[in-house]
Design a protein around this motif. Structure first.
Motif, PDB file in Angstrom:
ATOM      1  N   GLU A  43      49.342   9.361   3.468  1.00  0.00           N
ATOM      2  CA  GLU A  43      48.016   8.767   3.358  1.00  0.00           C
ATOM      3  C   GLU A  43      47.129   9.227   4.517  1.00  0.00           C
ATOM      4  OE1 GLU A  43      49.125   4.719   3.468  1.00  0.00           O
ATOM      5  OE2 GLU A  43      49.493   4.600   1.332  1.00  0.00           O
ATOM      6  N   ARG A  44      45.865   9.241   4.244  1.00  0.00           N
ATOM      7  CA  ARG A  44      44.903   9.616   5.282  1.00  0.00           C
ATOM      8  C   ARG A  44      44.890   8.551   6.375  1.00  0.00           C
ATOM      9  NH1 ARG A  44      41.177   9.922   0.605  1.00  0.00           N
ATOM     10  NH2 ARG A  44      40.575   7.926   1.457  1.00  0.00           N
ATOM     11  N   SER A  46      42.422   7.163   7.829  1.00  0.00           N
ATOM     12  CA  SER A  46      41.407   6.131   7.562  1.00  0.00           C
ATOM     13  C   SER A  46      41.948   5.094   6.577  1.00  0.00           C
ATOM     14  CB  SER A  46      40.127   6.767   7.020  1.00  0.00           C
ATOM     15  OG  SER A  46      40.402   7.495   5.834  1.00  0.00           O
TER      16      SER A  46
END
Length: 86
Positions: A43-44, A46
């Motif tokens: 996952e990113r 952010s």
């Protein structure tokens, strides 16, 4: 009964077994605490920050955020099913 360490050693010698097996520490699978941690998610950063923030919210706050997220995911000019029935 919990034998002292010297008593445990004498017991192991008398039985001809290893202390680990006598204590039940021998297993085919490693204990849960020794297992490797899950690989980092793809996952990113952010998104991971957002998830950490959401986990600290209360139930009502998460519910409100869910409604906002659904609204944000609705394409402009379309109505949600609730609005269409009004």
């Amino acid at each position: 009964m919990l034998p002292s360490v010297p008593s445990l050693l004498r017991l192991c010698r008398a039985l001809g077994v290893d202390a680990n097996s006598l204590l039940g520490l021998v297993s085919d699978t490693p204990p849960r605490w020794l297992a490797k941690a899950a690989p980092p998610s793809e996952e990113r950063p952010s998104l991971r920050r957002l998830l950490r923030s959401v986990r600290r919210l209360g139930a009502k706050q998460v519910d409100a955020l869910t409604h906002v997220a659904r609204f944000m995911g609705t394409p402009p000019g379309t109505r949600s099913p609730k609005q269409a029935t009004r």
